[in-house]
Scaffold this active site. Structure first.
Site, PDB file in Angstrom:
ATOM      1  N   GLY A 152     -12.607 -21.263  15.673  1.00 10.35           N
ATOM      2  CA  GLY A 152     -11.253 -21.578  15.441  1.00 10.35           C
ATOM      3  C   GLY A 152     -10.704 -22.286  16.744  1.00 10.35           C
ATOM      4  O   GLY A 152      -9.613 -22.089  16.997  1.00 10.35           O
ATOM      5  N   TYR A 176      -2.368 -14.901   1.586  1.00 17.04           N
ATOM      6  CA  TYR A 176      -2.767 -14.671   3.210  1.00 17.04           C
ATOM      7  C   TYR A 176      -2.911 -13.317   3.606  1.00 17.04           C
ATOM      8  O   TYR A 176      -3.840 -12.629   4.130  1.00 17.04           O
ATOM      9  CB  TYR A 176      -1.859 -15.267   3.822  1.00 17.04           C
ATOM     10  CG  TYR A 176      -1.788 -15.194   5.424  1.00 17.04           C
ATOM     11  CD1 TYR A 176      -2.913 -15.859   6.073  1.00 17.04           C
ATOM     12  CD2 TYR A 176      -0.992 -14.531   6.121  1.00 17.04           C
ATOM     13  CE1 TYR A 176      -3.182 -15.782   7.392  1.00 17.04           C
ATOM     14  CE2 TYR A 176      -1.337 -14.432   7.758  1.00 17.04           C
ATOM     15  CZ  TYR A 176      -2.184 -15.086   8.112  1.00 17.04           C
ATOM     16  OH  TYR A 176      -2.481 -15.038   9.579  1.00 17.04           O
ATOM     17  N   SER A 227      -4.168  -9.868  10.938  1.00 21.65           N
ATOM     18  CA  SER A 227      -2.695 -10.269  11.140  1.00 21.65           C
ATOM     19  C   SER A 227      -1.880  -9.034  10.621  1.00 21.65           C
ATOM     20  O   SER A 227      -2.361  -8.230   9.723  1.00 21.65           O
ATOM     21  CB  SER A 227      -2.603 -11.493  10.106  1.00 21.65           C
ATOM     22  OG  SER A 227      -0.986 -11.608   9.813  1.00 21.65           O
ATOM     23  N   ILE A 229      -5.152 -20.137  19.284  1.00 22.43           N
ATOM     24  CA  ILE A 229      -5.349 -18.494  20.053  1.00 22.43           C
ATOM     25  C   ILE A 229      -6.905 -18.668  20.578  1.00 22.43           C
ATOM     26  O   ILE A 229      -6.960 -18.360  21.522  1.00 22.43           O
ATOM     27  CB  ILE A 229      -4.853 -17.542  19.035  1.00 22.43           C
ATOM     28  CG1 ILE A 229      -3.446 -17.427  18.997  1.00 22.43           C
ATOM     29  CG2 ILE A 229      -5.611 -16.250  19.803  1.00 22.43           C
ATOM     30  CD1 ILE A 229      -3.051 -16.513  17.800  1.00 22.43           C
ATOM     31  N   ALA A 275      -9.354 -24.735  19.194  1.00 21.37           N
ATOM     32  CA  ALA A 275      -8.394 -26.164  19.159  1.00 21.37           C
ATOM     33  C   ALA A 275      -7.501 -25.937  20.390  1.00 21.37           C
ATOM     34  O   ALA A 275      -7.302 -24.822  20.958  1.00 21.37           O
ATOM     35  CB  ALA A 275      -7.950 -26.303  18.042  1.00 21.37           C
ATOM     36  N   ASN A 276      -6.948 -27.170  20.824  1.00 22.38           N
ATOM     37  CA  ASN A 276      -6.066 -27.185  22.034  1.00 22.38           C
ATOM     38  C   ASN A 276      -4.955 -26.401  21.714  1.00 22.38           C
ATOM     39  O   ASN A 276      -4.463 -25.904  22.827  1.00 22.38           O
ATOM     40  CB  ASN A 276      -5.584 -28.505  22.279  1.00 22.38           C
ATOM     41  CG  ASN A 276      -5.093 -28.844  23.820  1.00 22.38           C
ATOM     42  OD1 ASN A 276      -5.602 -28.155  24.459  1.00 22.38           O
ATOM     43  ND2 ASN A 276      -4.334 -29.680  23.822  1.00 22.38           N
TER      44      ASN A 276
HETATM   45  N1  LIG Z   1      -0.389 -17.480  15.319  1.00 25.60           N
HETATM   46  C1  LIG Z   1       0.016 -16.519  14.807  1.00 25.60           C
HETATM   47  O1  LIG Z   1       1.204 -16.225  14.723  1.00 25.60           O
HETATM   48  C2  LIG Z   1      -0.907 -15.469  14.207  1.00 25.60           C
HETATM   49  C3  LIG Z   1      -0.416 -14.195  13.781  1.00 25.60           C
HETATM   50  C4  LIG Z   1      -1.033 -13.311  13.056  1.00 25.60           C
HETATM   51  C5  LIG Z   1      -2.635 -13.661  12.743  1.00 25.60           C
HETATM   52  N2  LIG Z   1      -2.975 -14.747  13.272  1.00 25.60           N
HETATM   53  C6  LIG Z   1      -4.337 -15.314  13.231  1.00 25.60           C
HETATM   54  O2  LIG Z   1      -5.038 -15.852  14.210  1.00 25.60           O
HETATM   55  C7  LIG Z   1      -6.162 -16.748  13.805  1.00 25.60           C
HETATM   56  C8  LIG Z   1      -5.851 -18.080  14.789  1.00 25.60           C
HETATM   57  O3  LIG Z   1      -4.557 -18.632  14.336  1.00 25.60           O
HETATM   58  P1  LIG Z   1      -4.058 -19.670  15.394  1.00 25.60           P
HETATM   59  O4  LIG Z   1      -2.429 -18.961  15.605  1.00 25.60           O
HETATM   60  O5  LIG Z   1      -4.857 -19.764  16.558  1.00 25.60           O
HETATM   61  O6  LIG Z   1      -3.857 -20.821  14.331  1.00 25.60           O
HETATM   62  P2  LIG Z   1      -4.298 -22.678  14.522  1.00 25.60           P
HETATM   63  O7  LIG Z   1      -4.007 -22.989  15.678  1.00 25.60           O
HETATM   64  O8  LIG Z   1      -4.383 -23.267  13.338  1.00 25.60           O
HETATM   65  O9  LIG Z   1      -5.925 -22.121  14.590  1.00 25.60           O
HETATM   66  C9  LIG Z   1      -6.634 -21.838  13.742  1.00 25.60           C
HETATM   67  C10 LIG Z   1      -8.230 -22.508  13.914  1.00 25.60           C
HETATM   68  O10 LIG Z   1      -9.060 -22.563  12.671  1.00 25.60           O
HETATM   69  C11 LIG Z   1      -9.719 -23.575  12.299  1.00 25.60           C
HETATM   70  N3  LIG Z   1      -9.794 -23.469  10.948  1.00 25.60           N
HETATM   71  C12 LIG Z   1      -9.056 -23.845   9.797  1.00 25.60           C
HETATM   72  N4  LIG Z   1      -9.528 -23.827   8.748  1.00 25.60           N
HETATM   73  C13 LIG Z   1     -10.898 -24.049   8.912  1.00 25.60           C
HETATM   74  C14 LIG Z   1     -12.239 -24.146   8.296  1.00 25.60           C
HETATM   75  N5  LIG Z   1     -12.131 -24.312   6.822  1.00 25.60           N
HETATM   76  N6  LIG Z   1     -13.368 -24.027   8.916  1.00 25.60           N
HETATM   77  C15 LIG Z   1     -13.122 -23.852  10.078  1.00 25.60           C
HETATM   78  N7  LIG Z   1     -12.429 -23.666  11.215  1.00 25.60           N
HETATM   79  C16 LIG Z   1     -11.196 -23.841  10.477  1.00 25.60           C
HETATM   80  C17 LIG Z   1      -8.751 -24.442  12.712  1.00 25.60           C
HETATM   81  O11 LIG Z   1      -9.321 -25.795  12.829  1.00 25.60           O
HETATM   82  P3  LIG Z   1      -8.748 -27.169  12.579  1.00 25.60           P
HETATM   83  O12 LIG Z   1      -7.916 -27.435  14.063  1.00 25.60           O
HETATM   84  O13 LIG Z   1      -9.980 -28.098  12.486  1.00 25.60           O
HETATM   85  O14 LIG Z   1      -7.656 -27.098  11.402  1.00 25.60           O
HETATM   86  C18 LIG Z   1      -8.092 -24.202  14.005  1.00 25.60           C
HETATM   87  O15 LIG Z   1      -8.899 -24.385  15.187  1.00 25.60           O
HETATM   88  C19 LIG Z   1      -5.991 -17.187  12.402  1.00 25.60           C
HETATM   89  O16 LIG Z   1      -6.994 -16.128  11.706  1.00 25.60           O
HETATM   90  C20 LIG Z   1      -4.712 -16.328  12.004  1.00 25.60           C
HETATM   91  O17 LIG Z   1      -4.847 -15.753  10.542  1.00 25.60           O
HETATM   92  C21 LIG Z   1      -2.182 -16.075  13.855  1.00 25.60           C
END
Ligand SMILES: NC(=O)c1ccc[n+]([C@@H]2O[C@H](COP(=O)([O-])OP(=O)(O)OC[C@H]3O[C@@H](n4cnc5c(N)ncnc54)[C@H](OP(=O)(O)O)[C@@H]3O)[C@@H](O)[C@H]2O)c1
Length: 326
Positions: free
Chosen positions: A32, A190, A163, A38, A34-35
């Site tokens: 996961g 979710y 989460s 997390i 990306a710039n």
């Molecule tokens: N941010 C929050 O507030 C929060 C809170 C609780 C839990 N979380 C959990 O934290 C984790 C990371 O989230 P984040 O906040 O960093 O979100 P994010 O910036 O959207 O990062 C998620 C990453 O997962 C990748 N991804 C999505 N679909 C995919 C697929 N089919 N195959 C491979 N990679 C895929 C995305 O790739 P692309 O760039 O290609 O889409 C992105 O790089 C998630 O699992 C989320 O449930 C986040």
């Protein structure tokens, strides 16, 4: 004691200053990346502690490139490798694993990739996309990578991002697909996927306890990232209403809780790092962590019910089409 809703999350820098030296020479896989994610922050943070190889996954290399540049500018000696991985296709998960044939051991596998409340869709394997991407692909990925984690020996880790949505999550064992979308509720789906992630870590942690392989699920807290890309106006209104309400939210067991406040990405990555290397939580194998500590007291009776652990494991084996015997 729970500090829910009142963030006292440590920074990644602080957690690493305490335990980061144990990362030297390690091979670490992070999904996961990306710039603005997390996982991207996590990769940059841990690169400062001299791992020998960072394997960073994404669907496309262009997503990882800005993170590789940051790592190279700060820590040019760390080897970084891109691994293409699409979690919405179990065939691609198997292909990605075969791309790691030359990697003899994985010290830390950190599954962070995920999606939140997208419009209804199914994976290539016909599973509702949040359940498929956030959970089921990780079940297969862990199964396939476990021999390499075992090769790394005790103190290696398998960390599954989850989460706070786990508190409202239950798994519809008869139909994880919400009647092919007819009864799709994006937030419930979710929550379902996060209940599955946390149950998986609990059961796997128990199975691997004797081997000293650390297993945890982690709520990283609320962080502004790419995750919010599917939040439409109506959804944001609902969230705002919940934040403004004098009534607390209630978990599946009716216990009140507050929505977490937003933090920065350093804090977002820090509990994942705690899960990887903090020796003080080793006794809580399989636990759900938040705010750098064990949060199992806040898990619901659904998630703690061992019958549901077995049902989920059996369902997952059925969906990936093969047994996962640990
Ligand atoms: N941010 C929050 O507030 C929060 C809170 C609780 C839990 N979380 C959990 O934290 C984790 C990371 O989230 P984040 O906040 O960093 O979100 P994010 O910036 O959207 O990062 C998620 C990453 O997962 C990748 N991804 C999505 N679909 C995919 C697929 N089919 N195959 C491979 N990679 C895929 C995305 O790739 P692309 O760039 O290609 O889409 C992105 O790089 C998630 O699992 C989320 O449930 C986040």
């Amino acid at each position: 004691m729970s500090t829910w809703g009142n963030p006292v999350i440590l920074s990644s820098e602080y957690v690493l200053s305490q335990y980061g030296e144990s990362l030297a020479g390690k091979t670490i896989v992070v999904t996961g990346v990306a710039n603005d994610s997390i996982a991207g922050e996590l990769a940059v943070q841990i690169s400062a502690y001299k791992p020998s190889l960072l394997i960073l996954t994404a669907r496309s290399e262009s997503r990882v490139e800005p993170i590789v540049s940051k790592i190279k500018s700060k820590n040019p000696d760390v080897s970084v490798r891109f691994l293409k991985l699409d979690l919405s296709d179990l065939k691609d998960v198997r292909r990605a694993v075969s791309d790691l044939n030359d990697v003899p051991k994985i010290d830390h596998f950190v599954a962070v990739a995920g999606v939140m409340v997208p419009p209804y869709g199914k994976t290539a394997d016909g599973v509702e996309s949040q359940f498929g991407v956030n959970y089921l692909a990780n079940f297969l990925l862990v199964k396939e990578l476990l021999p390499k984690v075992r090769a790394a020996g005790p103190k290696s880790s398998i960390v599954i991002c989850s989460s706070s949505a786990v508190r409202g999550g239950q798994i519809n064992f008869d139909d994880v697909n919400y009647k092919d979308g007819e009864e799709y509720n994006p937030l419930a789906a979710y929550a379902q996927s996060n209940a599955a992630r946390t149950i998986f870590a609990k059961f796997l942690g128990e199975k691997l306890k004797g081997e000293g392989i650390r297993v945890f699920s982690v709520d990283p807290g609320a962080v502004a990232t790419g995750l919010q890309r599917h939040f439409g106006g109506e959804f944001l209104d609902q969230i705002q209403a919940l934040r403004n309400s004098t009534e607390p939210m209630r978990d599946l067991d009716g216990r009140p809780y507050k929505m977490p406040s937003f933090t920065g990405t350093s804090e977002g990555a820090s509990t994942l790092i705690t899960a990887m290397i903090d020796p003080t939580i080793e006794g809580a194998q399989g636990a759900y962590l938040y705010q750098n500590t064990v949060g199992d007291d806040d898990l619901t009776s659904f998630v703690l019910n061992r019958e549901n652990w077995t049902k989920l494991w059996e369902l997952s084996e059925k969906l990936i089409g093969e047994p996962f015997t640990v």
